[in-house]
Design a protein around this motif. Structure first.
Motif, PDB file in Angstrom:
ATOM      1  N   PHE A 153      56.539 -71.247  19.276  1.00 42.44           N
ATOM      2  CA  PHE A 153      55.232 -70.900  19.720  1.00 42.44           C
ATOM      3  C   PHE A 153      55.480 -70.400  21.325  1.00 42.44           C
ATOM      4  O   PHE A 153      55.812 -71.037  22.229  1.00 42.44           O
ATOM      5  CB  PHE A 153      54.447 -72.105  19.749  1.00 42.44           C
ATOM      6  CG  PHE A 153      53.120 -72.221  20.185  1.00 42.44           C
ATOM      7  CD1 PHE A 153      52.057 -72.136  19.145  1.00 42.44           C
ATOM      8  CD2 PHE A 153      52.582 -72.188  21.557  1.00 42.44           C
ATOM      9  CE1 PHE A 153      50.639 -72.048  19.456  1.00 42.44           C
ATOM     10  CE2 PHE A 153      51.223 -72.058  21.860  1.00 42.44           C
ATOM     11  CZ  PHE A 153      50.425 -71.969  21.145  1.00 42.44           C
TER      12      PHE A 153
ATOM     13  N   PHE B  58      55.441 -67.623  16.707  1.00 45.26           N
ATOM     14  CA  PHE B  58      53.713 -67.541  16.785  1.00 45.26           C
ATOM     15  C   PHE B  58      53.677 -67.093  18.190  1.00 45.26           C
ATOM     16  O   PHE B  58      53.839 -67.827  19.221  1.00 45.26           O
ATOM     17  CB  PHE B  58      52.973 -68.580  16.329  1.00 45.26           C
ATOM     18  CG  PHE B  58      51.614 -68.358  16.467  1.00 45.26           C
ATOM     19  CD1 PHE B  58      50.838 -67.786  15.445  1.00 45.26           C
ATOM     20  CD2 PHE B  58      50.811 -68.932  17.698  1.00 45.26           C
ATOM     21  CE1 PHE B  58      49.555 -67.648  15.479  1.00 45.26           C
ATOM     22  CE2 PHE B  58      49.253 -68.486  17.661  1.00 45.26           C
ATOM     23  CZ  PHE B  58      48.740 -67.981  16.762  1.00 45.26           C
TER      24      PHE B  58
ATOM     25  N   ILE C  56      50.979 -65.877  21.073  1.00 48.36           N
ATOM     26  CA  ILE C  56      49.782 -66.144  21.319  1.00 48.36           C
ATOM     27  C   ILE C  56      49.471 -65.777  23.087  1.00 48.36           C
ATOM     28  O   ILE C  56      49.682 -66.550  23.895  1.00 48.36           O
ATOM     29  CB  ILE C  56      49.085 -67.469  21.102  1.00 48.36           C
ATOM     30  CG1 ILE C  56      47.736 -67.674  21.770  1.00 48.36           C
ATOM     31  CG2 ILE C  56      49.763 -68.620  21.874  1.00 48.36           C
ATOM     32  CD1 ILE C  56      46.932 -68.749  21.097  1.00 48.36           C
ATOM     33  N   PRO C  57      48.948 -64.531  23.250  1.00 47.02           N
ATOM     34  CA  PRO C  57      48.604 -64.172  24.680  1.00 47.02           C
ATOM     35  C   PRO C  57      47.698 -64.808  25.187  1.00 47.02           C
ATOM     36  O   PRO C  57      46.703 -65.258  24.576  1.00 47.02           O
ATOM     37  CB  PRO C  57      48.309 -62.731  24.420  1.00 47.02           C
ATOM     38  CG  PRO C  57      48.831 -62.004  23.031  1.00 47.02           C
ATOM     39  CD  PRO C  57      48.776 -63.491  22.059  1.00 47.02           C
TER      40      PRO C  57
ATOM     41  N   ASN D 148      44.972 -65.498  28.603  1.00 43.96           N
ATOM     42  CA  ASN D 148      44.305 -64.747  29.741  1.00 43.96           C
ATOM     43  C   ASN D 148      44.838 -65.229  31.321  1.00 43.96           C
ATOM     44  O   ASN D 148      44.419 -64.615  32.310  1.00 43.96           O
ATOM     45  CB  ASN D 148      42.746 -65.017  29.746  1.00 43.96           C
ATOM     46  CG  ASN D 148      42.486 -64.351  28.193  1.00 43.96           C
ATOM     47  OD1 ASN D 148      42.643 -63.194  27.943  1.00 43.96           O
ATOM     48  ND2 ASN D 148      41.810 -65.142  27.519  1.00 43.96           N
TER      49      ASN D 148
ATOM     50  N   ASP E 220      47.593 -71.087  33.426  1.00 45.21           N
ATOM     51  CA  ASP E 220      47.287 -72.453  33.045  1.00 45.21           C
ATOM     52  C   ASP E 220      46.679 -72.754  31.765  1.00 45.21           C
ATOM     53  O   ASP E 220      46.982 -73.678  31.106  1.00 45.21           O
ATOM     54  CB  ASP E 220      46.366 -73.012  34.367  1.00 45.21           C
ATOM     55  CG  ASP E 220      44.931 -72.469  34.358  1.00 45.21           C
ATOM     56  OD1 ASP E 220      44.921 -71.178  34.057  1.00 45.21           O
ATOM     57  OD2 ASP E 220      44.215 -72.668  35.316  1.00 45.21           O
ATOM     58  N   GLU E 221      45.860 -71.558  31.280  1.00 42.54           N
ATOM     59  CA  GLU E 221      45.525 -71.693  29.840  1.00 42.54           C
ATOM     60  C   GLU E 221      46.534 -71.925  28.848  1.00 42.54           C
ATOM     61  O   GLU E 221      46.563 -72.631  27.848  1.00 42.54           O
ATOM     62  CB  GLU E 221      44.720 -70.479  29.668  1.00 42.54           C
ATOM     63  CG  GLU E 221      43.977 -70.591  28.204  1.00 42.54           C
ATOM     64  CD  GLU E 221      43.708 -68.952  27.781  1.00 42.54           C
ATOM     65  OE1 GLU E 221      43.758 -68.024  28.504  1.00 42.54           O
ATOM     66  OE2 GLU E 221      43.142 -68.970  26.414  1.00 42.54           O
TER      67      GLU E 221
ATOM     68  N   GLY F 288      48.383 -74.951  28.768  1.00 44.16           N
ATOM     69  CA  GLY F 288      47.536 -76.100  27.890  1.00 44.16           C
ATOM     70  C   GLY F 288      47.800 -75.642  26.512  1.00 44.16           C
ATOM     71  O   GLY F 288      48.122 -76.795  25.635  1.00 44.16           O
ATOM     72  N   LEU F 289      48.091 -74.451  26.104  1.00 40.34           N
ATOM     73  CA  LEU F 289      48.519 -73.996  24.769  1.00 40.34           C
ATOM     74  C   LEU F 289      49.551 -74.543  24.314  1.00 40.34           C
ATOM     75  O   LEU F 289      49.954 -75.096  23.262  1.00 40.34           O
ATOM     76  CB  LEU F 289      48.102 -72.551  24.664  1.00 40.34           C
ATOM     77  CG  LEU F 289      46.897 -72.133  24.419  1.00 40.34           C
ATOM     78  CD1 LEU F 289      46.838 -70.541  24.655  1.00 40.34           C
ATOM     79  CD2 LEU F 289      46.074 -72.326  23.355  1.00 40.34           C
TER      80      LEU F 289
ATOM     81  N   ALA G 296      51.253 -77.142  25.993  1.00 40.19           N
ATOM     82  CA  ALA G 296      51.217 -78.691  25.833  1.00 40.19           C
ATOM     83  C   ALA G 296      50.700 -79.080  24.710  1.00 40.19           C
ATOM     84  O   ALA G 296      51.497 -79.959  23.781  1.00 40.19           O
ATOM     85  CB  ALA G 296      50.316 -79.209  26.758  1.00 40.19           C
ATOM     86  N   GLY G 297      49.616 -78.448  24.024  1.00 35.71           N
ATOM     87  CA  GLY G 297      49.350 -78.707  22.609  1.00 35.71           C
ATOM     88  C   GLY G 297      49.934 -78.461  21.278  1.00 35.71           C
ATOM     89  O   GLY G 297      50.492 -79.331  20.648  1.00 35.71           O
ATOM     90  N   ALA G 298      50.821 -77.580  21.460  1.00 35.17           N
ATOM     91  CA  ALA G 298      51.580 -76.804  20.421  1.00 35.17           C
ATOM     92  C   ALA G 298      52.861 -77.955  20.360  1.00 35.17           C
ATOM     93  O   ALA G 298      53.332 -78.119  19.402  1.00 35.17           O
ATOM     94  CB  ALA G 298      52.251 -75.461  20.524  1.00 35.17           C
ATOM     95  N   TRP G 299      53.402 -78.433  21.562  1.00 36.14           N
ATOM     96  CA  TRP G 299      54.391 -79.352  21.406  1.00 36.14           C
ATOM     97  C   TRP G 299      53.960 -80.720  20.847  1.00 36.14           C
ATOM     98  O   TRP G 299      54.853 -81.111  20.088  1.00 36.14           O
ATOM     99  CB  TRP G 299      54.992 -79.600  23.024  1.00 36.14           C
ATOM    100  CG  TRP G 299      56.214 -80.083  22.986  1.00 36.14           C
ATOM    101  CD1 TRP G 299      57.244 -79.975  22.369  1.00 36.14           C
ATOM    102  CD2 TRP G 299      56.342 -81.652  23.719  1.00 36.14           C
ATOM    103  NE1 TRP G 299      58.187 -81.264  22.504  1.00 36.14           N
ATOM    104  CE2 TRP G 299      57.641 -82.237  23.162  1.00 36.14           C
ATOM    105  CE3 TRP G 299      55.468 -82.435  24.162  1.00 36.14           C
ATOM    106  CZ2 TRP G 299      57.946 -83.415  23.661  1.00 36.14           C
ATOM    107  CZ3 TRP G 299      55.870 -83.693  24.493  1.00 36.14           C
ATOM    108  CH2 TRP G 299      57.238 -84.201  24.508  1.00 36.14           C
TER     109      TRP G 299
ATOM    110  N   LYS H  41      55.561 -78.266  17.566  1.00 35.85           N
ATOM    111  CA  LYS H  41      56.340 -76.973  17.923  1.00 35.85           C
ATOM    112  C   LYS H  41      56.890 -77.073  18.984  1.00 35.85           C
ATOM    113  O   LYS H  41      56.407 -77.482  20.118  1.00 35.85           O
ATOM    114  CB  LYS H  41      55.342 -75.787  17.688  1.00 35.85           C
ATOM    115  CG  LYS H  41      54.991 -75.654  16.154  1.00 35.85           C
ATOM    116  CD  LYS H  41      54.588 -74.259  15.693  1.00 35.85           C
ATOM    117  CE  LYS H  41      54.392 -73.739  14.411  1.00 35.85           C
ATOM    118  NZ  LYS H  41      53.977 -72.563  14.024  1.00 35.85           N
TER     119      LYS H  41
ATOM    120  N   ILE I 292      44.497 -77.002  24.994  1.00 38.40           N
ATOM    121  CA  ILE I 292      45.475 -78.078  24.342  1.00 38.40           C
ATOM    122  C   ILE I 292      44.903 -78.205  22.873  1.00 38.40           C
ATOM    123  O   ILE I 292      45.926 -78.272  22.119  1.00 38.40           O
ATOM    124  CB  ILE I 292      45.444 -79.223  25.463  1.00 38.40           C
ATOM    125  CG1 ILE I 292      45.583 -79.144  26.645  1.00 38.40           C
ATOM    126  CG2 ILE I 292      46.338 -80.288  24.482  1.00 38.40           C
ATOM    127  CD1 ILE I 292      45.464 -80.549  27.522  1.00 38.40           C
TER     128      ILE I 292
ATOM    129  N   GLY J  62      46.155 -75.563  20.810  1.00 44.32           N
ATOM    130  CA  GLY J  62      47.605 -75.523  20.642  1.00 44.32           C
ATOM    131  C   GLY J  62      47.818 -76.375  19.576  1.00 44.32           C
ATOM    132  O   GLY J  62      48.860 -76.132  18.620  1.00 44.32           O
ATOM    133  N   VAL J  63      47.565 -77.515  19.478  1.00 36.82           N
ATOM    134  CA  VAL J  63      47.649 -78.653  18.326  1.00 36.82           C
ATOM    135  C   VAL J  63      47.306 -78.349  17.324  1.00 36.82           C
ATOM    136  O   VAL J  63      47.950 -78.080  16.163  1.00 36.82           O
ATOM    137  CB  VAL J  63      46.859 -80.025  18.658  1.00 36.82           C
ATOM    138  CG1 VAL J  63      47.247 -81.044  17.535  1.00 36.82           C
ATOM    139  CG2 VAL J  63      47.352 -80.542  19.966  1.00 36.82           C
TER     140      VAL J  63
END
Ligand SMILES: [Mg+2]
Lengths: 168, 184
Positions: free
Chosen positions: A18, A41, A43-44, A46, A49-50, A53-54, A56-59, A63, B52, B55-56
């Motif tokens: 990711f 995967f 994911i560009p 913008n 910091d966004e 966040g992506l 952090a969520g993926a982890w 992933k 976040i 992402g999840v």
């Protein structure tokens, strides 16, 4: 093999699947390679910091993430690094184009370059500086280190590493 | 209705889902109303609840609900094009829009004046955008979960806060139990 392919091979070999990117001219080739790989995967974002966040969520979703961005982003993301990535103890490899170093044509880039290492140091972020192409041989070990200690880790890649800016 | 009343109404629906909850009072209120290991409370970093959560959602198959606020979406506006262009049908963004920065003393936001977050989300390319009144939130949220389509909900409510204790749980504990809930 191209340096872009070698870098992305190391990401894939470390199960990074990711990747978020905010573009930089120096990173164009590696971003193309990330986009081309089926294992990743892409994911560009913008804003950086966004992107964190992506990641952090993926982890948390299972992933392994990475972010690819320019060093100016350190100025944008200090709060996110401190209060999200570090506070919750999350791993985040940051492949960073280190603008404003030797061979830089744009004076304004130097203004953030002079703060980059100081800010990373202030944040206690482990930082590696790739200056020669052979420095990339350490990338695999840096990625393993990042997911061992669950910290953000910075990999600064300067213009000399990327072969300069071509004819100017 | 104010935000904490919406959270109380939807708590039974949230209970079985993965939830990323916005910084400040929303997290404190949800923590007080119905603390669950499936809740990830943001203790810092205003604006990133939607990122976040996306992402999840993109990393695994379970339904993920990001609870966000109007002020927080305004601070991370770039999130809406990213959401629109990376569709995750297990993802719901619930924006509780009270037209104010609730956690900092109810200063008005632009969303409470001329700016429509639902219209912005649509303009960004989000396909399922539902604006509803506070009272309709439980039904709209349950419908979104059942639809298995990525949905952006803008729930309009009144501004106002209840007294609520801060979250003293260790962030690594919050994160670790959330990850275990994701993996279970
Ligand atoms: Mg608000």
């Amino acid at each position: 093999m191209s340096i872009n392919k070698r870098i992305v091979d190391d990401l894939v070999a470390n199960d990074i699947s990711f990747v978020t990117t905010v573009p930089c001219k120096q990173l164009a080739g590696v971003i193309d390679e990330v986009e081309a790989r089926e294992e990743i995967f892409h994911i560009p974002s913008n804003k950086e910091d966004e992107g964190m966040g992506l990641c952090a969520g993926a982890w948390m979703g299972g992933k392994r993430p990475a972010i690819i961005m320019q060093n100016t982003a350190i100025g944008v993301t200090i709060n996110t690094l401190a209060t999200l990535i570090q506070f919750y103890r999350m791993p985040l490899p940051m492949l960073i184009s280190y603008r404003g170093e030797l061979r830089e044509p744009v004076a304004c880039q130097v203004e953030m370059a002079v703060h980059t290492k100081a800010l990373l140091n202030q944040l206690n972020i482990p930082t590696y500086h790739f200056h020669r192409e052979s420095d990339a041989t350490e990338l695999d070990a840096i990625l393993k280190y990042t997911f061992m200690c669950n910290k953000p880790v910075a990999i600064l890649t300067d213009a000399s590493f990327w072969g300069g800016y071509g004819d100017q | 209705m104010i935000r904490s009343e919406i959270l109380r109404e939807i708590a039974p629906i949230l209970r079985d889902q993965l939830v990323i909850c916005n910084i400040g009072l929303p997290s404190q209120e949800l923590h007080m109303i119905d603390d669950q290991p499936t809740n990830f409370y943001m203790l810092g970093t205003m604006g990133l609840s939607s990122s976040i959560g996306l992402g999840v959602a993109l990393a695994q198959d379970k339904t993920v609900i990001s609870i966000d606020g109007d002020g927080s979406v305004l601070t991370n506006f770039g999130t809406l094009p990213t959401i629109a262009n990376n569709v995750a049908d297990n993802y719901i963004l619930l924006i509780i829009d009270n037209g104010s920065y609730g956690s900092t003393g109810d200063q008005p936001t632009y969303a409470g004046r001329k700016t429509s977050l639902a219209a912005v989300a649509k303009a960004c390319g989000c396909e399922n955008v539902v604006e509803c009144q506070a009272e309709e939130t439980p039904k709209v949220l349950q419908d979104a979960i059942d639809s298995k389509k990525m949905t952006i909900i803008v729930a309009k409510c009144e501004s106002g806060n209840v007294k609520v204790p801060v979250i003293t749980k260790d962030p690594v504990v919050i994160r670790d139990r959330f990850m275990k809930a994701v993996a279970s």
